[in-house]
Design a protein around this motif. Structure first.
Motif, PDB file in Angstrom:
ATOM      1  N   PHE A 105       0.825  -1.130  -0.263  1.00  0.00           N
ATOM      2  CA  PHE A 105       0.196   0.019  -0.180  1.00  0.00           C
ATOM      3  C   PHE A 105       0.778   1.377   0.060  1.00  0.00           C
ATOM      4  CE2 PHE A 105      -2.473   3.216   2.270  1.00  0.00           C
ATOM      5  CZ  PHE A 105      -3.552   3.523   1.356  1.00  0.00           C
ATOM      6  N   MET A 106       1.993   1.380   0.657  1.00  0.00           N
ATOM      7  CA  MET A 106       2.903   2.374   0.946  1.00  0.00           C
ATOM      8  C   MET A 106       3.473   2.540  -0.590  1.00  0.00           C
ATOM      9  SD  MET A 106       4.557   1.742   4.457  1.00  0.00           S
ATOM     10  CE  MET A 106       5.794   2.577   4.335  1.00  0.00           C
ATOM     11  N   LEU A 107       3.566   1.649  -1.287  1.00  0.00           N
ATOM     12  CA  LEU A 107       4.403   1.917  -2.917  1.00  0.00           C
ATOM     13  C   LEU A 107       3.171   2.413  -3.577  1.00  0.00           C
ATOM     14  CD1 LEU A 107       6.101  -1.504  -3.154  1.00  0.00           C
ATOM     15  CD2 LEU A 107       7.020   0.765  -3.396  1.00  0.00           C
ATOM     16  N   VAL A 108       2.093   1.829  -3.488  1.00  0.00           N
ATOM     17  CA  VAL A 108       0.813   2.348  -4.181  1.00  0.00           C
ATOM     18  C   VAL A 108       0.787   3.877  -4.010  1.00  0.00           C
ATOM     19  CG1 VAL A 108      -1.837   2.064  -4.583  1.00  0.00           C
ATOM     20  CG2 VAL A 108      -0.091   0.192  -4.722  1.00  0.00           C
ATOM     21  N   CYS A 109       0.707   4.286  -2.803  1.00  0.00           N
ATOM     22  CA  CYS A 109       0.494   5.704  -2.220  1.00  0.00           C
ATOM     23  C   CYS A 109       1.582   6.734  -3.258  1.00  0.00           C
ATOM     24  CB  CYS A 109       0.851   5.963  -0.996  1.00  0.00           C
ATOM     25  SG  CYS A 109      -0.722   5.193   0.052  1.00  0.00           S
ATOM     26  N   THR A 110       2.537   6.148  -3.682  1.00  0.00           N
ATOM     27  CA  THR A 110       3.463   6.887  -4.598  1.00  0.00           C
ATOM     28  C   THR A 110       2.686   7.270  -5.880  1.00  0.00           C
ATOM     29  OG1 THR A 110       4.623   5.093  -5.521  1.00  0.00           O
ATOM     30  CG2 THR A 110       5.222   6.148  -3.163  1.00  0.00           C
ATOM     31  N   LEU A 111       1.746   6.623  -6.291  1.00  0.00           N
ATOM     32  CA  LEU A 111       0.938   6.663  -7.638  1.00  0.00           C
ATOM     33  C   LEU A 111      -0.234   7.638  -7.944  1.00  0.00           C
ATOM     34  CD1 LEU A 111       1.621   2.949  -8.992  1.00  0.00           C
ATOM     35  CD2 LEU A 111       3.062   5.025  -9.292  1.00  0.00           C
ATOM     36  N   GLY A 112      -0.451   8.307  -6.885  1.00  0.00           N
ATOM     37  CA  GLY A 112      -1.568   9.026  -6.760  1.00  0.00           C
ATOM     38  C   GLY A 112      -2.921   8.492  -6.210  1.00  0.00           C
ATOM     39  N   TRP A 113      -3.751   9.403  -6.236  1.00  0.00           N
ATOM     40  CA  TRP A 113      -5.093   8.861  -5.178  1.00  0.00           C
ATOM     41  C   TRP A 113      -6.115   8.064  -6.302  1.00  0.00           C
ATOM     42  CZ3 TRP A 113      -9.876   9.775  -7.368  1.00  0.00           C
ATOM     43  CH2 TRP A 113     -10.213  10.732  -8.401  1.00  0.00           C
ATOM     44  N   GLN A 114      -5.846   7.970  -7.494  1.00  0.00           N
ATOM     45  CA  GLN A 114      -6.635   7.411  -8.295  1.00  0.00           C
ATOM     46  C   GLN A 114      -6.320   5.765  -8.240  1.00  0.00           C
ATOM     47  OE1 GLN A 114      -6.233   9.457 -12.237  1.00  0.00           O
ATOM     48  NE2 GLN A 114      -8.620   9.004 -12.182  1.00  0.00           N
ATOM     49  N   VAL A 115      -4.935   5.636  -8.307  1.00  0.00           N
ATOM     50  CA  VAL A 115      -4.291   4.173  -7.973  1.00  0.00           C
ATOM     51  C   VAL A 115      -4.907   3.658  -6.807  1.00  0.00           C
ATOM     52  CG1 VAL A 115      -2.665   2.626  -8.312  1.00  0.00           C
ATOM     53  CG2 VAL A 115      -2.520   4.570  -9.917  1.00  0.00           C
ATOM     54  N   VAL A 116      -4.683   4.546  -5.778  1.00  0.00           N
ATOM     55  CA  VAL A 116      -4.859   3.947  -4.435  1.00  0.00           C
ATOM     56  C   VAL A 116      -6.431   3.830  -4.278  1.00  0.00           C
ATOM     57  CG1 VAL A 116      -5.231   4.786  -2.042  1.00  0.00           C
ATOM     58  CG2 VAL A 116      -3.197   5.710  -3.408  1.00  0.00           C
ATOM     59  N   ALA A 117      -7.398   4.582  -4.951  1.00  0.00           N
ATOM     60  CA  ALA A 117      -8.800   3.930  -4.780  1.00  0.00           C
ATOM     61  C   ALA A 117      -9.074   2.558  -5.470  1.00  0.00           C
ATOM     62  CB  ALA A 117      -9.463   5.004  -5.712  1.00  0.00           C
ATOM     63  N   TRP A 118      -8.263   2.448  -6.566  1.00  0.00           N
ATOM     64  CA  TRP A 118      -8.534   1.219  -7.224  1.00  0.00           C
ATOM     65  C   TRP A 118      -7.540  -0.130  -6.536  1.00  0.00           C
ATOM     66  CZ3 TRP A 118     -10.810  -0.530 -11.819  1.00  0.00           C
ATOM     67  CH2 TRP A 118     -11.612   0.261 -12.670  1.00  0.00           C
ATOM     68  N   SER A 119      -6.837   0.181  -5.646  1.00  0.00           N
ATOM     69  CA  SER A 119      -6.146  -0.732  -4.803  1.00  0.00           C
ATOM     70  C   SER A 119      -7.362  -1.122  -3.850  1.00  0.00           C
ATOM     71  CB  SER A 119      -5.174  -0.019  -3.966  1.00  0.00           C
ATOM     72  OG  SER A 119      -5.217   0.737  -2.861  1.00  0.00           O
ATOM     73  N   VAL A 120      -8.291  -0.366  -3.343  1.00  0.00           N
ATOM     74  CA  VAL A 120      -9.203  -1.086  -2.523  1.00  0.00           C
ATOM     75  C   VAL A 120      -9.802  -2.277  -2.946  1.00  0.00           C
ATOM     76  CG1 VAL A 120     -11.126  -0.348  -0.975  1.00  0.00           C
ATOM     77  CG2 VAL A 120      -9.469   1.225  -1.383  1.00  0.00           C
ATOM     78  N   PRO A 121     -10.400  -2.454  -4.063  1.00  0.00           N
ATOM     79  CA  PRO A 121     -11.191  -3.476  -4.733  1.00  0.00           C
ATOM     80  C   PRO A 121     -10.136  -4.563  -4.933  1.00  0.00           C
ATOM     81  CG  PRO A 121     -11.340  -1.817  -6.196  1.00  0.00           C
ATOM     82  CD  PRO A 121     -11.006  -1.103  -5.025  1.00  0.00           C
ATOM     83  N   ALA A 122      -9.005  -4.126  -5.232  1.00  0.00           N
ATOM     84  CA  ALA A 122      -7.734  -5.202  -5.453  1.00  0.00           C
ATOM     85  C   ALA A 122      -7.532  -5.867  -4.246  1.00  0.00           C
ATOM     86  CB  ALA A 122      -6.572  -4.660  -5.838  1.00  0.00           C
TER      87      ALA A 122
END
Length: 199
Positions: A105-122
Motif C-alpha cells: 500500500f505504501m508503494l501504491v501511495c506513490t502513484l496518486g489517489w486514483q491508483v490508491v482508490a483502485w487498490s481497495v477493490p484489489a
C-alpha cells in the motif's frame, strides 16, 4: 532473534520457494504496463507494480493458508505447509500478511489517489478469494479477476483511465486463469472431495 527454521517457515508461508505463482500474477500486470505504456511504461510505475505484485502475492499466500488451515493437513500437497504443521501460528501469519500488504500500500501511495482508490477493490479480491472455495463451483474465475486486477490499475496509473481494452485484457486473463488453475486443482481432486472444498 528468529531462528533459521522460523525464517524458513515464513519463506514457505509466503511461497517464495515457489515463484511460479509470482509469474502468474506478474504476467497480466506486465501486459497491462506494456500496453498502457505504449511499449515504454514509466520506470517508477513499473517498479511499484512489480514489487507490489511480489508483496501482495506473498500476503495472499499467507491469507490463503489462514483460510485453509483446517483443511491443509488433510490434503497431500498442502499437509506440510507451516500453518498446517504448527511451525507458524495464525497470529504470526496474520502479522506477515498485514505487514506485506502495508508495504504494498505504501508503494501504491506513490502513484496518486486514483491508483490508491483502485487498490481497495484489489485488496478485497485478494482477501476474499481464499473463501470462494466454500461457495463457488468455479473459484478459478474469481482468482482470474483477482490475479488480473493489476491490468486496470496499470491503465489508471499510466493513462488516468480504464479503456475497454483493459477490460478485454482482464477477461482474457480470467479465461487463462480458469484453464491453468483447473489443471492445477486436479492434483488435489480426491482430497478436496473428501474435505468438501470446491477447488
Amino acid at each position: 532473534m528468529l531462528s533459521l527454521a522460523k525464517w524458513n517457515a515464513y519463506y514457505r508461508l509466503t511461497r517464495l520457494d515457489k515463484p511460479i505463482g509470482i509469474w502468474l500474477l506478474m504476467w497480466p500486470t506486465l501486459w497491462g504496463l506494456l500496453i498502457a505504456g505504449l511499449g515504454k511504461p514509466d520506470l517508477h510505475v513499473m517498479l511499484v507494480f512489480v514489487l507490489g505484485t511480489v508483496l501482495m502475492r506473498s500476503a495472499g499466500c499467507a491469507l490463503n493458508d489462514i483460510a485453509d488451515r483446517h483443511w491443509d493437513g488433510a490434503v497431500a500437497r498442502t499437509r506440510l505447509r507451516p500453518l498446517a504443521t504448527g511451525e507458524i501460528s495464525v497470529k504470526e501469519a496474520y502479522l506477515v500478511a498485514m505487514g506485506l500488504a502495508l508495504l504494498a500500500f505504501m508503494l501504491v501511495c506513490t502513484l496518486g489517489w486514483q491508483v490508491v482508490a483502485w487498490s481497495v477493490p484489489a485488496l478485497f479480491l485478494a482477501v476474499s478469494y481464499p473463501y470462494t472455495k466454500r461457495f463457488l463451483a468455479i473459484p478459478q474465475a474469481y482468482l482470474g479477476v483477482a490475479f488480473g486486477f493489476g491490468i486496470p490499475m496499470t491503465f489508471v496509473a499510466l493513462q488516468g483511465q480504464v479503456p475497454a481494452l483493459a477490460w478485454w485484457l482482464l477477461l482474457a486473463n480470467v479465461s487463462w486463469s480458469v484453464a491453468y488453475d483447473t489443471a492445477y486443482a486436479m492434483v488435489d481432486r480426491a482430497d478436496d472431495l473428501k474435505v468438501g472444498i470446491r477447488s
